[in-house]
Design an enzyme around this catalytic site. Structure first.
Site, mmCIF file in Angstrom:
data_model
loop_
_atom_site.group_PDB
_atom_site.id
_atom_site.type_symbol
_atom_site.label_atom_id
_atom_site.label_comp_id
_atom_site.label_asym_id
_atom_site.label_seq_id
_atom_site.Cartn_x
_atom_site.Cartn_y
_atom_site.Cartn_z
ATOM 1 N N ASP A 38 8.827 -2.535 55.604
ATOM 2 C CA ASP A 38 8.711 -2.941 56.804
ATOM 3 C C ASP A 38 9.903 -2.415 58.160
ATOM 4 O O ASP A 38 10.209 -3.203 59.013
ATOM 5 C CB ASP A 38 9.103 -4.639 56.851
ATOM 6 C CG ASP A 38 8.280 -5.334 55.803
ATOM 7 O OD1 ASP A 38 7.121 -4.990 55.813
ATOM 8 O OD2 ASP A 38 8.872 -6.501 55.277
ATOM 9 N N GLY A 65 2.120 -4.390 54.570
ATOM 10 C CA GLY A 65 1.382 -4.786 55.908
ATOM 11 C C GLY A 65 2.277 -3.855 56.897
ATOM 12 O O GLY A 65 3.262 -3.919 57.275
ATOM 13 N N HIS A 66 1.401 -3.252 57.306
ATOM 14 C CA HIS A 66 1.588 -2.230 58.689
ATOM 15 C C HIS A 66 1.068 -2.527 59.910
ATOM 16 O O HIS A 66 0.039 -2.707 59.995
ATOM 17 C CB HIS A 66 1.340 -0.805 58.018
ATOM 18 C CG HIS A 66 1.969 -0.328 56.688
ATOM 19 N ND1 HIS A 66 1.546 1.129 56.361
ATOM 20 C CD2 HIS A 66 2.938 -0.811 56.237
ATOM 21 C CE1 HIS A 66 2.561 1.553 55.317
ATOM 22 N NE2 HIS A 66 3.168 0.261 55.063
ATOM 23 N N GLN A 243 6.051 0.321 51.390
ATOM 24 C CA GLN A 243 7.555 -0.103 50.927
ATOM 25 C C GLN A 243 8.453 0.636 51.475
ATOM 26 O O GLN A 243 8.525 1.446 52.739
ATOM 27 C CB GLN A 243 7.449 -0.377 49.572
ATOM 28 C CG GLN A 243 6.410 -1.310 48.890
ATOM 29 C CD GLN A 243 4.780 -0.906 48.848
ATOM 30 O OE1 GLN A 243 4.594 0.012 48.401
ATOM 31 N NE2 GLN A 243 3.980 -1.828 49.470
HETATM 32 P P1 GDP Z 1 5.981 -1.522 58.191
HETATM 33 O O1 GDP Z 1 5.484 -2.220 57.051
HETATM 34 O O2 GDP Z 1 7.050 -0.447 57.929
HETATM 35 O O3 GDP Z 1 4.818 -1.112 58.974
HETATM 36 O O4 GDP Z 1 6.587 -2.431 59.274
HETATM 37 P P2 GDP Z 1 6.030 -4.071 59.646
HETATM 38 O O5 GDP Z 1 4.802 -3.837 60.435
HETATM 39 O O6 GDP Z 1 5.605 -4.783 58.398
HETATM 40 O O7 GDP Z 1 7.197 -4.668 60.246
HETATM 41 C C1 GDP Z 1 7.648 -4.055 61.475
HETATM 42 C C2 GDP Z 1 7.697 -5.141 62.541
HETATM 43 O O8 GDP Z 1 8.431 -4.734 63.689
HETATM 44 C C3 GDP Z 1 6.079 -5.280 63.172
HETATM 45 O O9 GDP Z 1 5.967 -6.614 63.655
HETATM 46 C C4 GDP Z 1 6.290 -4.198 64.383
HETATM 47 O O10 GDP Z 1 5.226 -4.551 65.388
HETATM 48 C C5 GDP Z 1 7.690 -4.340 65.007
HETATM 49 N N1 GDP Z 1 8.138 -2.921 65.520
HETATM 50 C C6 GDP Z 1 8.044 -1.777 64.972
HETATM 51 N N2 GDP Z 1 8.688 -1.007 65.931
HETATM 52 C C7 GDP Z 1 9.332 -1.737 66.688
HETATM 53 C C8 GDP Z 1 10.608 -1.598 67.872
HETATM 54 O O11 GDP Z 1 11.022 -0.511 67.832
HETATM 55 N N3 GDP Z 1 11.092 -2.719 68.260
HETATM 56 C C9 GDP Z 1 10.619 -3.935 68.126
HETATM 57 N N4 GDP Z 1 11.143 -5.016 68.833
HETATM 58 N N5 GDP Z 1 9.678 -4.402 67.279
HETATM 59 C C10 GDP Z 1 9.099 -3.331 66.495
HETATM 60 P P1 IMO Z 2 5.290 -2.537 53.662
HETATM 61 O O1 IMO Z 2 4.540 -1.164 53.144
HETATM 62 C C1 IMO Z 2 8.734 -5.078 52.248
HETATM 63 C C2 IMO Z 2 8.514 -6.366 47.915
HETATM 64 C C3 IMO Z 2 8.259 -7.620 47.761
HETATM 65 C C4 IMO Z 2 9.141 -7.894 46.160
HETATM 66 C C5 IMO Z 2 9.052 -6.258 45.886
HETATM 67 C C6 IMO Z 2 7.903 -6.223 44.609
HETATM 68 O O2 IMO Z 2 5.039 -3.629 54.505
HETATM 69 O O3 IMO Z 2 6.865 -2.025 53.958
HETATM 70 P P2 IMO Z 2 5.359 -6.069 44.634
HETATM 71 O O4 IMO Z 2 4.183 -7.362 45.213
HETATM 72 O O5 IMO Z 2 5.085 -5.043 45.512
HETATM 73 O O6 IMO Z 2 5.210 -6.232 43.241
HETATM 74 O O7 IMO Z 2 6.616 -6.881 45.255
HETATM 75 O O8 IMO Z 2 8.675 -5.482 46.660
HETATM 76 N N1 IMO Z 2 7.464 -5.521 48.905
HETATM 77 C C7 IMO Z 2 7.578 -5.206 50.320
HETATM 78 N N2 IMO Z 2 8.829 -5.590 51.046
HETATM 79 N N3 IMO Z 2 7.572 -4.335 52.759
HETATM 80 C C8 IMO Z 2 6.673 -4.058 51.759
HETATM 81 O O9 IMO Z 2 5.424 -3.231 52.440
HETATM 82 C C9 IMO Z 2 6.428 -4.562 50.528
HETATM 83 N N4 IMO Z 2 5.713 -4.496 49.396
HETATM 84 C C10 IMO Z 2 6.268 -5.242 48.516
HETATM 85 O O10 IMO Z 2 8.717 -8.547 48.647
HETATM 86 O O11 IMO Z 2 10.539 -7.861 46.656
HETATM 87 MG MG MG Z 3 5.461 -4.218 56.263
#
Ligand code: GDP
Ligand code: IMO
Ligand code: MG
Length: 445
Positions: A38, A65-66, A243
């Protein structure tokens, strides 16, 4: 100039990005999370893939979840690569990915008003393993019965990779073949009483599972060979990780990890390619740290500061909506991630969230009651759980971060914070994230 001395500039449709690229040779870039997921990978893949011909996810499944913004609309992708909304791109899911076919079919439909996916622009590896309803059942059962649950996303990820390794799984190539899929099912019904019981108790997901095979069939192909063929024609490629490094099956905080190889090396093994053709490796890190699920997290803040970070940063899972645990930046873990992946450049995300904090802290080492001072990331989670971070304190900044600009436009104390992270971790910060949208970043060169 980055550490590897690689040169060249390119421009996105959105804004100029002054990041050295792979020059005139074919660009093969890898982008991975540097922390516990994340970090904002989706946003950066979307931005950087404006200049790529192919964007491919190399591991994970719909545990990811991207989040990205397309024309102001927030979109969360679980399985499709985050370059999908850039023009004329090929998207690929490579052999290291696990596919939930029902969810992927729904995801394809959910983006249909923005991008039309067909066999020419979406390639799903015939070698990718398939997440079945039984794997989801097992993941849920294991988590609910375990005395030390991992806090998985309960999407069946671990059991699917287990079956890949024990050689009883089903791959996309067999799944889309009706006869082969039925044989596989019949064998399991006959050989596993638990499988049979779970199947007979809940047949609905299996009907959907069968139906999705028809929908996905046109996309399933020798994706890796096709990508390699494109590279021979000097096409450019972004390999998108899911991840993060500390969730890697081998190098992460085992057993509190996911079940795939999340690091840059995982990209090479998933595609099957000459590792020397990689021209750049990006690490994505937040300016602080978050973690979802269980497992040690030395800089976790269980106090008001942690609560503020979570609230200001909207730190709730893009996928499962679970609150993310928040803490200070951990330079020990970051240095480790940089070594494990070989980052050319780190993109430091969500800097805007740190504005308004009077003091910022960075963990520079850990203190362990028996082992003393540790400046390397320990392998044993029991030791990691007993580590106290040793902090260096830096003055915070009250100014809002500008959405765009260059490094000198950052508040002085934010500049000092970035510079200190670079020094402590031996990394180069190429860009700083200033908000969730495509244009929200500051170039550091
Ligand atoms: P990912 O799994 O690595 O793609 O990241 P996620 O989408 O799960 O979580 C990143 C969160 O931060 C999302 O809600 C993005 O919209 C938000 N985000 C990404 N870059 C920035 C940033 O530079 N500033 C802020 N405030 N939010 C950001
Ligand atoms: P993105 O790509 C953050 C974590 C779960 C748990 C561990 C194992 O959005 O960064 P799993 O379901 O993969 O067997 O769970 O990994 N986890 C993540 N944490 N971002 C993710 O994906 C994750 N995908 C799995 O919360 O701790
Ligand atoms: Mg994510």
């Amino acid at each position: 100039m980055d550490k590897a001395g690689r040169n060249g500039l390119y421009t996105t449709r959105q804004r100029n990005i002054d990041i050295p690229q792979g020059g005139h040779m074919s660009q093969v870039h890898i982008l991975v999370g540097a922390q516990w997921g994340d970090e904002g990978k989706g946003k950066w893949v979307d931005i950087l893939s404006a200049q790529k011909d192919i964007v491919a996810r190399f591991q994970g499944g719909n545990n990811a979840g991207h989040t990205l913004y397309v024309n102001g609309e927030k979109i969360v992708l679980n399985q499709l690569p985050s370059g999908i909304f850039q023009d004329q791109k090929v998207s690929a899911l490579l052999s290291g990915v696990v596919v939930n076919p029902v969810q992927l079919a729904l995801e394809i439909d959910s983006v249909a008003d923005k991008v039309s996916l067909d066999e020419n622009n979406l390639w799903i590896s015939e070698k990718a393993h398939v997440i079945t309803p039984y794997h989801i059942y097992l993941d849920q059962k294991n988590e609910s019965q375990s005395a030390t649950p991992i806090g998985t996303t309960k999407r069946g990820i671990g059991p699917t990779y287990s079956n890949k390794i024990d050689r009883t799984g089903i791959r996309m190539i067999s799944y889309i073949d009706d006869e082969h899929r039925r044989e596989w099912l019949a064998h399991l019904l006959e050989s596993s009483p638990e499988f049979k019981r779970s199947y007979e108790e809940n047949k609905q997901p299996w009907e959907e599972f069968d139906q999705a095979a028809k929908k996905l069939k046109p996309f399933v192909c020798a994706a890796e060979q096709r990508v390699r063929n494109e590279l021979k024609k000097d096409k450019s490629l972004m390999l998108e990780g899911a991840q993060g490094t500390l969730l890697d099956i081998s190098h992460g905080t085992y057993p509190f990890v996911t079940s795939s190889s999340t690091i840059s090396g995982g990209a090479i093994s998933s595609l099957g390619m000459d590792p020397r053709k990689i021209t750049k490796i990006y690490g994505i890190a937040k300016a602080y740290v978050t973690r979802v699920g269980e497992g040690p997290f030395p800089t976790e803040l269980k106090d008001e500061v942690g609560r503020r970070l979570g609230e200001k940063g909207h730190e709730f899972g893009a996928n499962t909506k679970r609150p993310r645990r928040c803490g200070w930046f951990d330079a020990v873990a970051m240095k480790y991630a940089a070594e494990v992946n070989g980052f050319d450049v780190v993109l430091l995300n969500k800097m805007d969230i740190l504005s308004g904090f009077e003091e910022l802290k960075i963990a520079t080492a850990y203190k362990h009651k028996k082992l003393g001072i540790l400046d390397e990331f320990p392998s044993d989670v029991r030791i990691l759980a007993e580590c106290e971070p040793i902090y260096e304190s830096l003055p915070g900044f009250m100014e809002e971060i500008p959405e765009t600009g260059t490094f000198k436009d950052l508040p002085k104390n934010a500049q000092a914070y970035c510079k200190r992270i670079e020094e402590l971790c031996g990394i180069k910060i190429g860009m700083v994230g200033t908000g969730p949208r495509r244009n929200d970043f500051i170039s550091c060169d």
